[in-house]
Design a protein around this motif. Structure first.
Motif, short mmCIF file in Angstrom:
data_model
loop_
_atom_site.label_atom_id
_atom_site.label_comp_id
_atom_site.label_asym_id
_atom_site.label_seq_id
_atom_site.Cartn_x
_atom_site.Cartn_y
_atom_site.Cartn_z
N ASP A 221 1.65 1.28 1.21
CA ASP A 221 2.99 1.10 0.65
C ASP A 221 3.37 -0.38 0.63
OD1 ASP A 221 3.26 3.80 0.28
OD2 ASP A 221 4.53 4.14 2.03
N LEU A 222 3.10 -1.09 1.72
CA LEU A 222 3.42 -2.51 1.79
C LEU A 222 2.62 -3.30 0.76
CD1 LEU A 222 3.67 -3.29 5.61
CD2 LEU A 222 5.46 -3.60 3.91
N TYR A 223 1.34 -2.96 0.64
CA TYR A 223 0.48 -3.68 -0.30
C TYR A 223 0.95 -3.47 -1.73
CZ TYR A 223 -3.87 -5.63 -2.13
OH TYR A 223 -4.79 -6.41 -2.78
N LYS A 224 1.32 -2.25 -2.06
CA LYS A 224 1.82 -1.96 -3.41
C LYS A 224 3.11 -2.74 -3.69
CE LYS A 224 -0.06 2.69 -4.20
NZ LYS A 224 0.29 4.12 -4.38
N GLU A 229 3.86 -4.52 -10.41
CA GLU A 229 3.28 -3.74 -11.52
C GLU A 229 1.77 -3.63 -11.42
OE1 GLU A 229 4.53 -5.37 -15.20
OE2 GLU A 229 6.65 -4.82 -14.95
N LYS A 230 1.13 -4.62 -10.77
CA LYS A 230 -0.33 -4.59 -10.64
C LYS A 230 -0.80 -3.44 -9.75
CE LYS A 230 -1.32 -9.46 -11.53
NZ LYS A 230 -2.20 -9.21 -12.69
N ALA A 231 0.12 -2.82 -8.99
CA ALA A 231 -0.24 -1.69 -8.15
C ALA A 231 -0.78 -0.53 -8.97
CB ALA A 231 0.95 -1.24 -7.31
N LYS A 236 -8.78 -1.93 -8.71
CA LYS A 236 -9.28 -3.13 -9.38
C LYS A 236 -8.42 -4.35 -9.08
CE LYS A 236 -10.06 -5.09 -13.99
NZ LYS A 236 -10.09 -4.83 -15.46
N SER A 237 -7.09 -4.21 -9.14
CA SER A 237 -6.21 -5.36 -8.94
C SER A 237 -6.29 -5.91 -7.52
CB SER A 237 -4.76 -4.97 -9.26
OG SER A 237 -4.33 -3.88 -8.47
N ILE A 261 -8.65 3.14 -2.43
CA ILE A 261 -7.41 3.58 -1.79
C ILE A 261 -7.41 5.10 -1.73
CG2 ILE A 261 -6.10 1.56 -2.52
CD1 ILE A 261 -4.86 3.32 -4.75
N ASP A 262 -6.67 5.62 -0.75
CA ASP A 262 -6.51 7.07 -0.61
C ASP A 262 -5.02 7.37 -0.69
OD1 ASP A 262 -6.24 9.71 0.25
OD2 ASP A 262 -7.90 9.57 1.67
N GLU A 263 -4.57 7.81 -1.86
CA GLU A 263 -3.15 8.06 -2.07
C GLU A 263 -2.62 9.17 -1.17
OE1 GLU A 263 -1.10 6.42 -3.90
OE2 GLU A 263 -2.16 5.46 -5.57
N THR A 264 -3.45 10.17 -0.93
CA THR A 264 -3.02 11.30 -0.10
C THR A 264 -2.77 10.88 1.34
OG1 THR A 264 -4.32 12.80 -1.50
CG2 THR A 264 -3.61 13.63 0.65
N ALA A 265 -3.73 10.12 1.90
CA ALA A 265 -3.59 9.66 3.28
C ALA A 265 -2.78 8.37 3.39
CB ALA A 265 -4.97 9.46 3.90
#
Length: 377
Positions: A221-224, A229-231, A236-237, A261-265
């Protein structure tokens, strides 16, 4: 040392870029686009070219041959050692229940130690924890034996990577080449050229190469939030914004690339370990900084050498290539300016690089660096 080089573009046959001469028991390094390596006839084609050769394959995120960087191609370098020798071993992570440290330890144990100068690793790159693999090898090898190499790539797709030894390329394989000889001189080094920005944070939850929390908050979440928008273009980004990781205040920072990345976890999977308690900061770079970093890597690898290299193995990170874009060849040119035109060059763009820090013997996994291994007999 006798060296023959060739290149194969998509849809064509191999074309030799050096004089084609007969070689005795050559080591044949083949780096290329993953789709092209999936050709079931490729191994037989190369075996016909070098019937008594030992062939090592690795998929790439871009191919390096001489002063050129290409995509959607296969580059080949065959080497006959006249005053030294080599041994190749390989193992698959599936045989070790994905325990890379055990694999590394058993892999190095198979090499006779007398006159062993250096181990060069060509590893699967999409699932392997490179830090654990290196830890296993380092645990069993003598500190005087050099270690370098890289994690194979798959352009910026992160779908799957392929490696193999004397068979068609496949997933999960880790290949190690041991170089032997009293007159053999092998040096390696790396350098990045990336700069930290934004606040430093503490890894509060991680396991191996999986990052869960920074400062007690979900790391993804922090990284995004930082990417904006690059999230939407992850993973790749993430290649453009790696993480600087320091185990403690006094430690040398190691760059880590997010390979998935693992969106679920709500987690990020990195190319190597990210220990809890480490200090983390986002990084970025420019074309000029990356080119200068390649120059420094070449200077470090050349320092204290007695002889000029005859063969140079390059492993550079896919993230560097994305930043450099149309100017990618500039970092190879920077290397050539330092090592000289007498050396033959082959290499690839990777998901991770293996080399010691300058002035140290122990190998580490790096991301976003240019790594050189210089060889002469």
């Amino acid at each position: 040392m006798k060296i023959v080089q060739a290149k194969k573009d998509n849809g064509s046959s191999f074309k030799f870029t050096t004089q084609k001469v007969a070689l005795n028991n050559p080591l044949v390094l083949v780096f290329g686009n993953r789709y092209m390596l999936e050709d079931v006839n490729l191994y037989a084609e190369i075996k016909q070219m070098f019937p008594n050769g030992n062939i090592v394959f690795g998929s790439t995120s871009g191919e390096i041959l001489g002063d050129s960087v290409t995509d959607n191609s296969i580059v080949l370098t065959a080497i006959e050692f006249e005053n030294s020798s080599y041994i190749v071993k390989s193992k698959n992570v599936k045989e070790f229940n994905n325990n890379e440290e055990d694999l590394g330890a058993q892999l190095i144990a198979e090499f006779p130690k007398k006159d062993l100068k250096h181990i060069y690793v060509v590893s699967e790159g999409s699932t392997v924890n490179g830090s654990a693999l290196i830890a296993g090898i380092e645990k069993e090898k003598d500190i005087s034996i050099g270690l370098s190499g890289g994690l194979c790539g798959d352009d910026d797709r992160f779908e799957r990577t392929l490696t193999s030894y004397n068979e068609n390329p496949k997933e999960g394989e880790i290949v190690a080449i041991g170089f032997y000889g009293k007159t053999l001189e092998i040096t390696s080094a790396n350098y990045g050229g990336w700069t930290g920005f934004g606040p430093e944070r503490i890894i509060t939850k991680s396991k191996g190469n999986i990052l869960y929390e920074l400062d007690g908050k979900p790391a993804l979440d922090l990284y995004k939030k930082y990417l904006g928008e690059k999230a939407n273009e992850l993973p790749k980004s993430a290649l453009l914004y790696p993480l600087s990781v320091k185990i403690d205040e006094d430690a040398e920072p190691i760059v880590r690339t997010i390979i998935n990345i693992d969106e679920t976890a709500n987690t990020m999977i990195l190319a190597g370990d990210v220990p809890e308690g480490s200090i983390v900061q986002l990084m970025m770079s420019t074309v000029d900084d990356i080119a200068e970093g390649a120059n420094k890597a070449a200077v470090y690898a050349s320092r204290n050498r007695k002889n000029k290299p005859q063969l140079t193995l390059l492993v550079s990170c896919i993230g560097r290539k994305l930043v450099m874009d149309q100017r990618t060849e500039e970092e190879v040119e920077e290397v050539l300016d330092v090592i000289g035109n007498q050396s033959k060059i082959i290499g690839y763009y990777s998901y991770g690089e293996m080399a010691p820090f300058e002035g140290n013997n122990a190998c580490k996994l790096h991301n976003q660096t240019m790594t050189l291994t210089l060889i002469s007999e």
